[in-house]
Motif scaffolding. Structure first.
Motif, short mmCIF file in Angstrom:
data_model
loop_
_atom_site.label_atom_id
_atom_site.label_comp_id
_atom_site.label_asym_id
_atom_site.label_seq_id
_atom_site.Cartn_x
_atom_site.Cartn_y
_atom_site.Cartn_z
N VAL A 228 1.00 -1.49 -0.15
CA VAL A 228 -0.17 -0.19 -0.17
C VAL A 228 0.46 1.12 0.39
CG1 VAL A 228 -1.71 1.39 1.42
CG2 VAL A 228 -1.52 -0.92 0.74
N ASP A 229 0.49 2.46 -1.40
CA ASP A 229 1.33 3.16 -1.09
C ASP A 229 0.55 4.61 -0.78
OD1 ASP A 229 3.40 1.86 -1.71
OD2 ASP A 229 2.80 2.10 -4.37
N VAL A 230 0.82 5.37 0.43
CA VAL A 230 -0.25 6.89 0.38
C VAL A 230 0.90 8.09 -0.12
CG1 VAL A 230 -1.60 7.63 1.84
CG2 VAL A 230 -0.91 5.31 1.95
N SER A 231 -0.55 8.56 -0.54
CA SER A 231 0.50 9.95 -1.34
C SER A 231 -0.56 10.86 -0.47
CB SER A 231 0.84 10.52 -2.38
OG SER A 231 1.64 9.12 -2.98
N VAL A 232 -0.27 12.35 0.47
CA VAL A 232 -0.97 13.67 0.50
C VAL A 232 -0.21 15.02 -0.11
CG1 VAL A 232 -2.07 14.44 2.91
CG2 VAL A 232 -1.21 11.65 2.99
N TYR A 248 2.93 16.68 0.63
CA TYR A 248 2.64 16.92 2.20
C TYR A 248 3.38 15.81 2.29
CZ TYR A 248 -0.59 21.05 1.79
OH TYR A 248 -1.00 22.49 1.72
N GLY A 249 3.19 14.77 2.45
CA GLY A 249 4.17 13.32 2.67
C GLY A 249 3.34 12.13 1.96
N GLN A 250 4.48 10.78 1.99
CA GLN A 250 3.74 9.64 1.85
C GLN A 250 4.67 8.34 2.52
OE1 GLN A 250 5.00 9.52 -2.35
NE2 GLN A 250 8.08 9.63 -1.53
N ALA A 251 4.15 7.01 2.39
CA ALA A 251 4.16 6.56 3.04
C ALA A 251 3.87 5.31 2.36
CB ALA A 251 4.09 5.98 4.17
N ASP A 252 4.72 4.08 2.27
CA ASP A 252 5.01 2.48 1.97
C ASP A 252 4.56 1.76 2.98
OD1 ASP A 252 4.92 3.89 -0.61
OD2 ASP A 252 6.86 3.40 -0.91
N LEU A 253 3.45 1.05 2.38
CA LEU A 253 4.17 -0.66 3.66
C LEU A 253 3.65 -1.73 3.33
CD1 LEU A 253 3.96 -1.50 6.62
CD2 LEU A 253 1.86 -1.02 7.38
N SER A 254 4.44 -2.96 3.25
CA SER A 254 3.94 -4.32 3.05
C SER A 254 3.11 -5.02 3.94
CB SER A 254 5.24 -4.94 2.32
OG SER A 254 5.75 -4.97 3.28
N ARG A 255 2.35 -6.19 3.15
CA ARG A 255 2.00 -6.91 4.20
C ARG A 255 2.70 -7.71 5.11
NH1 ARG A 255 -3.12 -8.54 4.78
NH2 ARG A 255 -3.76 -7.15 2.63
N ALA A 271 3.72 5.14 15.69
CA ALA A 271 4.16 4.57 13.89
C ALA A 271 4.94 5.42 13.53
CB ALA A 271 2.45 3.88 13.18
N TRP A 272 4.39 6.54 13.32
CA TRP A 272 5.45 7.73 12.82
C TRP A 272 6.56 7.71 13.28
CZ3 TRP A 272 4.42 8.84 7.52
CH2 TRP A 272 5.81 9.97 6.91
N ASN A 273 6.66 8.56 14.78
CA ASN A 273 8.49 8.83 15.45
C ASN A 273 9.00 6.78 15.35
OD1 ASN A 273 6.96 11.32 15.92
ND2 ASN A 273 6.08 10.89 18.10
N ASN A 274 8.12 6.26 15.74
CA ASN A 274 9.36 4.90 15.53
C ASN A 274 9.87 4.19 14.47
OD1 ASN A 274 8.99 5.12 18.50
ND2 ASN A 274 7.01 4.07 18.17
N GLY A 275 9.61 4.71 13.14
CA GLY A 275 9.47 4.54 11.54
C GLY A 275 9.22 2.89 11.58
N VAL A 276 7.58 2.62 11.94
CA VAL A 276 7.52 1.45 11.53
C VAL A 276 6.93 1.24 10.29
CG1 VAL A 276 6.88 1.33 13.95
CG2 VAL A 276 4.83 1.28 12.18
N TYR A 277 7.09 2.06 9.43
CA TYR A 277 6.58 1.88 8.39
C TYR A 277 8.63 1.00 7.41
CZ TYR A 277 2.49 4.10 9.47
OH TYR A 277 1.58 4.65 10.10
#
Length: 285
Positions: A228-232, A248-255, A271-277
């Protein structure tokens, strides 16, 4: 006055079968013929008679239970079905009357005549019952069974877009998604309004990213999704002072990376502060 040859109709109601049998004989002798017969849930009989001509003698009901009733409309198919059944019934009644009157005038009927009359009555009753069954079966078979409406089906792209619209929408003015089946990847783009400050921008990005990942990795309908790729995006002013829509920002996360997540004990900030993505980025100015 009805035109010559136009049929006259009358409907009578009988509580008992014997009342119908007696009255049908009188009606037949007066020139009336049965065109339909029905058995009501109470066991009573409703018979409709027809007479062709301009004038006729209408016999009085054979009992207080044989009262005329207003005739309901009969369609052509039911008319001929009833006419056929009525014709069989009239023949059976006439045969019964003939056997009952075979004894000489003024003499008591013999035992043989009584037996013959009883047999004829049973024949008439059996013919009447068969006519009722045939009419009921024809009416039942004439009514088509309702057709079940099939449930609507949706493509994976439509299903995933509905999930994105419902979940990846924190302060968003629009959300759209695309599905790449070859790479099993859903790409979501959410557009938001102008932020009040940089902290509001970060809060908006982090909420959209977290909600979107959680929805796609906890829904049973998205088991085929592996990335899942998310762009804001939102309004920005470029180096030349022009207003445009920028990232503004983006993130990726695999199953695979999301598998150990306990989503009930995890929030967007943690989740964001710990960099789990797998990857993440947001504007700082």
């Amino acid at each position: 006055m009805s035109p010559p040859g136009a049929p006259h109709f009358i409907t009578r109601h009988y509580v008992q079968d014997a009342q119908y049998t007696a009255d049908a004989g009188q009606m037949a002798a007066a020139g009336w013929r049965v065109v339909s017969i029905q058995r009501e849930p109470t066991g009573a009989i409703v018979a409709t008679y027809a007479f062709h001509g301009n004038a006729t003698v209408l016999p009085s009901p054979s009992s207080p239970f044989g009262t005329p009733r207003k005739r309901m409309p009969i369609n052509r198919r039911m008319f001929f079905m009833g006419a056929g059944a009525g014709g069989l019934l009239i023949i059976a009644v006439v045969v019964a009357l003939l056997f009952a009157n075979l004894s000489p005038s003024g003499a008591a009927p013999s035992a043989g005549s009584a037996v013959s009359a009883g047999a004829a009555t049973q024949t008439a009753s059996a013919a009447y019952t068969s006519a009722l069954d045939a009419t009921s079966t024809a009416v039942t078979n004439a009514t088509p069974a309702p057709t079940a409406t099939p449930e609507p089906t949706f493509s994976p792209a439509q299903t995933y877009d509905a999930i994105a619209q419902a979940n990846c929408n924190f302060l968003a003015v629009s959300v759209r998604s695309t599905w790449n089946a070859a790479h099993a990847t859903v790409s979501v783009t959410a557009q938001v309004g102008p932020p009040w400050d940089i902290n509001a921008l970060h809060t908006t990005v982090e909420n959209i990213v977290f909600d979107c990942f959680k929805a796609f990795y906890t829904s049973p309908e998205t088991s085929a999704v592996q990335w899942v790729d998310v762009s804001v995006k939102g309004p920005v002013t470029d180096s030349y002072g022009n207003n445009t829509i920028g990232l503004y920002g983006q993130a990726d996360l695999s199953r695979a990376s999301a598998r150990p997540f306990n989503w009930d004990n995890l929030d967007y900030l943690q989740a964001w502060n710990n960099g789990v993505y797998d990857s993440q980025w947001e504007r700082n100015s």
